[in-house]
Design a protein around this motif. Structure first.
Motif, PDB file in Angstrom:
ATOM      1  N   ARG A  97       0.760  -1.257  -0.117  1.00  0.00           N
ATOM      2  CA  ARG A  97       0.102  -0.020   0.121  1.00  0.00           C
ATOM      3  C   ARG A  97       0.915   1.157   0.112  1.00  0.00           C
ATOM      4  NH1 ARG A  97      -5.103  -0.125   3.836  1.00  0.00           N
ATOM      5  NH2 ARG A  97      -5.879   1.323   2.284  1.00  0.00           N
ATOM      6  N   PRO A  98       0.643   2.230  -1.038  1.00  0.00           N
ATOM      7  CA  PRO A  98       1.560   3.201  -1.086  1.00  0.00           C
ATOM      8  C   PRO A  98       1.068   4.490  -0.177  1.00  0.00           C
ATOM      9  CG  PRO A  98      -0.085   3.296  -2.780  1.00  0.00           C
ATOM     10  CD  PRO A  98      -0.502   2.269  -1.920  1.00  0.00           C
ATOM     11  N   THR A  99       0.185   4.868   0.364  1.00  0.00           N
ATOM     12  CA  THR A  99      -0.257   6.126   0.918  1.00  0.00           C
ATOM     13  C   THR A  99       0.177   5.835   2.657  1.00  0.00           C
ATOM     14  OG1 THR A  99      -1.913   6.586  -0.602  1.00  0.00           O
ATOM     15  CG2 THR A  99      -1.942   7.920   1.301  1.00  0.00           C
ATOM     16  N   ALA A 100      -0.064   4.958   3.301  1.00  0.00           N
ATOM     17  CA  ALA A 100       0.154   5.133   4.716  1.00  0.00           C
ATOM     18  C   ALA A 100       1.774   5.054   4.913  1.00  0.00           C
ATOM     19  CB  ALA A 100      -0.460   3.839   5.467  1.00  0.00           C
ATOM     20  N   VAL A 101       2.387   6.054   5.322  1.00  0.00           N
ATOM     21  CA  VAL A 101       3.798   6.170   5.583  1.00  0.00           C
ATOM     22  C   VAL A 101       4.466   5.296   6.588  1.00  0.00           C
ATOM     23  CG1 VAL A 101       4.128   8.064   7.132  1.00  0.00           C
ATOM     24  CG2 VAL A 101       5.945   7.782   5.593  1.00  0.00           C
ATOM     25  N   ASN A 102       3.551   4.968   7.500  1.00  0.00           N
ATOM     26  CA  ASN A 102       3.894   3.872   8.507  1.00  0.00           C
ATOM     27  C   ASN A 102       4.459   2.454   7.977  1.00  0.00           C
ATOM     28  OD1 ASN A 102       1.812   5.731   9.425  1.00  0.00           O
ATOM     29  ND2 ASN A 102       2.270   4.714  11.605  1.00  0.00           N
ATOM     30  N   LEU A 103       4.175   2.169   6.830  1.00  0.00           N
ATOM     31  CA  LEU A 103       4.583   0.964   6.270  1.00  0.00           C
ATOM     32  C   LEU A 103       5.963   1.204   5.874  1.00  0.00           C
ATOM     33  CD1 LEU A 103       4.060  -1.964   5.036  1.00  0.00           C
ATOM     34  CD2 LEU A 103       3.106  -0.748   2.994  1.00  0.00           C
ATOM     35  N   SER A 104       6.406   1.981   5.259  1.00  0.00           N
ATOM     36  CA  SER A 104       7.808   2.309   4.944  1.00  0.00           C
ATOM     37  C   SER A 104       8.417   2.799   6.370  1.00  0.00           C
ATOM     38  CB  SER A 104       7.976   3.170   3.825  1.00  0.00           C
ATOM     39  OG  SER A 104       7.239   4.409   4.122  1.00  0.00           O
ATOM     40  N   TRP A 105       7.872   3.373   7.113  1.00  0.00           N
ATOM     41  CA  TRP A 105       8.672   3.960   8.378  1.00  0.00           C
ATOM     42  C   TRP A 105       9.068   2.989   9.296  1.00  0.00           C
ATOM     43  CZ3 TRP A 105       6.839   2.800  13.477  1.00  0.00           C
ATOM     44  CH2 TRP A 105       7.467   3.678  14.388  1.00  0.00           C
ATOM     45  N   ALA A 106       8.115   1.699   9.350  1.00  0.00           N
ATOM     46  CA  ALA A 106       8.548   0.554  10.096  1.00  0.00           C
ATOM     47  C   ALA A 106       9.468  -0.389   9.474  1.00  0.00           C
ATOM     48  CB  ALA A 106       7.053  -0.362  10.309  1.00  0.00           C
ATOM     49  N   LEU A 107       9.421  -0.575   8.207  1.00  0.00           N
ATOM     50  CA  LEU A 107      10.182  -1.264   7.362  1.00  0.00           C
ATOM     51  C   LEU A 107      11.670  -0.697   7.554  1.00  0.00           C
ATOM     52  CD1 LEU A 107       8.064  -2.461   4.662  1.00  0.00           C
ATOM     53  CD2 LEU A 107       8.970  -4.063   6.393  1.00  0.00           C
ATOM     54  N   ASN A 108      11.755   0.788   7.348  1.00  0.00           N
ATOM     55  CA  ASN A 108      13.033   1.181   7.292  1.00  0.00           C
ATOM     56  C   ASN A 108      13.658   1.172   8.474  1.00  0.00           C
ATOM     57  OD1 ASN A 108      13.053   1.864   4.663  1.00  0.00           O
ATOM     58  ND2 ASN A 108      11.901   3.880   5.044  1.00  0.00           N
ATOM     59  N   ARG A 109      12.911   1.152   9.895  1.00  0.00           N
ATOM     60  CA  ARG A 109      13.456   1.048  11.153  1.00  0.00           C
ATOM     61  C   ARG A 109      14.140  -0.146  11.167  1.00  0.00           C
ATOM     62  NH1 ARG A 109      10.382   2.753  16.569  1.00  0.00           N
ATOM     63  NH2 ARG A 109      11.109   1.347  17.822  1.00  0.00           N
ATOM     64  N   MET A 110      13.389  -1.233  10.874  1.00  0.00           N
ATOM     65  CA  MET A 110      13.867  -2.633  10.828  1.00  0.00           C
ATOM     66  C   MET A 110      15.175  -2.766   9.896  1.00  0.00           C
ATOM     67  SD  MET A 110      11.784  -4.219  12.901  1.00  0.00           S
ATOM     68  CE  MET A 110      11.850  -6.173  12.442  1.00  0.00           C
ATOM     69  N   ASP A 111      15.208  -2.065   8.875  1.00  0.00           N
ATOM     70  CA  ASP A 111      16.453  -2.067   7.879  1.00  0.00           C
ATOM     71  C   ASP A 111      17.594  -1.485   8.751  1.00  0.00           C
ATOM     72  OD1 ASP A 111      18.044  -2.205   5.764  1.00  0.00           O
ATOM     73  OD2 ASP A 111      16.706  -1.006   4.480  1.00  0.00           O
ATOM     74  N   GLY A 112      17.314  -0.301   9.077  1.00  0.00           N
ATOM     75  CA  GLY A 112      18.418   0.385   9.704  1.00  0.00           C
ATOM     76  C   GLY A 112      18.918  -0.447  10.924  1.00  0.00           C
ATOM     77  N   LEU A 113      18.274  -1.121  11.597  1.00  0.00           N
ATOM     78  CA  LEU A 113      18.729  -2.046  12.696  1.00  0.00           C
ATOM     79  C   LEU A 113      19.529  -3.130  12.208  1.00  0.00           C
ATOM     80  CD1 LEU A 113      18.605  -2.894  15.653  1.00  0.00           C
ATOM     81  CD2 LEU A 113      16.801  -4.331  14.950  1.00  0.00           C
ATOM     82  N   CYS A 114      19.148  -3.785  10.911  1.00  0.00           N
ATOM     83  CA  CYS A 114      19.818  -4.621  10.503  1.00  0.00           C
ATOM     84  C   CYS A 114      21.081  -4.225   9.959  1.00  0.00           C
ATOM     85  CB  CYS A 114      18.851  -5.138   9.008  1.00  0.00           C
ATOM     86  SG  CYS A 114      19.350  -6.789   8.608  1.00  0.00           S
TER      87      CYS A 114
END
Ligand code: MRU
Length: 358
Positions: A97-114
């Motif tokens: 889904r493209p509009t809700a920024v929480n999707l990429s926000w959460a995935l980027n947070r997990m990515d940053g940790l990785c």
């Protein structure tokens, strides 16, 4: 013992022992409460796309648990191979889904940790990813509660509140965003009168908001989307509380289609419109509302879904944007977990983040 209600179920949960993401299938509500377990990337992607799990914060939490579970399935002995596959899975989930920024926000947070753990073993990275996803969920509960307290300070006992779509517990992990002031007020005897827009075409207001508020014993009246002007003209609404999927740096906000209609009508009747937004939904990298990608959804949601038979001529053109942008000048305040931002939002949103980072 009191009867179990929909609010006693977890919107999103992790079943680590069975390597599954567990959600309430919201497409089945309010008729039946079906708890489903999702294990594969396709199952998780579909659940997000089909709105089995929906609402910006809940999508973020589902994606965080989802990417952890998919990371667990990666067969790799070295970090490079592991991370390459991690990014592939992350991008796949992010495309749901493209509009809700929480999707990429959460995935980027997990990515940053990785990325920050590139020197560690894969089991250590997986353990950290699990903890991070759990933290995202726990923070959501605290954030919603804080939004509830700030929101409650904007209204008084006995007020009429109108809401659109579902920014309730079902869209988050607890309390909701737009419903948080309502739930906290309800606990404290505020006796609000709530109007829930049914929210065409997917009926989140009727199926979810009216359902959860009614289950909690809140005085809620369901109205069709085209009735908000009537209830506002009658003087029955003192404030509008809605959620959002992305707030741009200038305060323009994307929320469920029809929100901008409500806000325009509210301006006409001098009813303040408050956008309830966790900072995870505020995207300072998006300058204005016109830079927000608006999800377009299939025609059958308008022509057939929920009806016993098709309610539009075969072949008719259908326009079905899932969200619209409410211009910042229609918004009385953006209620975050760090306080209420007021116009000019270019300044006040920056201050909210300064407070968050201090
Ligand atoms: O398409 P949906 O049901 O995911 O849309 C949900 C909304 O528009 C909500 O208002 C928004 O995500 C905020 S939820 C706290």
């Amino acid at each position: 013992m009191s009867e179990k209600t929909i609010l006693d179920y977890e919107t999103v949960a992790l079943d680590d022992a069975n390597s599954a993401l567990v959600i309430i299938d919201q497409t089945k509500l309010p008729g039946s409460t079906e708890i489903i377990s999702l294990k594969t990337g396709e199952e998780i992607w579909d659940a997000i796309y089909l709105l089995k799990v929906r609402g910006a914060p809940a999508i973020g939490v589902a994606a965080a648990f989802g990417i952890y579970l998919l990371a667990k399935q990666i067969k790799a002995n070295d970090y490079e191979t592991f991370y390459q596959e991690f990014v592939k899975q992350k991008e796949y989930l992010n495309s749901a889904r493209p509009t809700a920024v929480n999707l990429s926000w959460a995935l980027n947070r997990m990515d940053g940790l990785c990325q920050s753990m590139s020197g560690e073993t894969i089991p250590a990275i997986l353990e950290a990813l699990k903890k991070e996803a759990i933290a995202i969920k726990e923070e959501d509960i605290q954030v919603c509660k804080a939004i509830g307290e700030y929101g409650l300070s904007l209204v008084k006992p006995g007020d009429g509140i109108l809401t659109h779509c579902n920014a309730g517990q079902l869209a988050t992990c607890k309390y909701g965003t737009a419903t948080a002031p309502i739930y906290l007020g309800h606990e404290r005897g505020y006796n609000f009168r709530v109007f829930a827009d049914e929210t065409r075409p997917l009926l989140q207001g009727a199926r979810l908001t009216a359902y959860e508020l009614h289950s909690a014993g809140v005085d809620v009246t369901l109205i069709c989307d085209n009735m908000s002007a009537t209830v506002m003209k009658n003087g029955w609404v003192n404030a509008v509380f809605v959620g959002c999927d992305r707030v741009a740096a200038n305060g323009d906000t994307a929320n469920k289609i029809g929100t901008s209609v409500v806000a325009t009508v509210a301006k006409r009747y001098n009813v303040p419109v408050y956008i309830c937004a966790p900072t995870s939904t505020i995207d300072m990298n998006t300058p204005t509302g016109s830079d927000i990608t608006i999800e377009q959804r299939p025609a059958h949601e308008v022509t057939e879904m929920w009806y016993e038979e098709r309610m539009a001529p075969e072949g008719v053109k259908v326009f079905n944007p899932a969200f619209d942008v409410t211009d910042h000048d229609l918004i009385a305040g953006i209620v975050t977990e760090y306080g209420v931002a007021r116009a000019p939002y270019t300044e006040s949103l920056k201050e909210i983040f300064e407070k968050k980072n201090s």
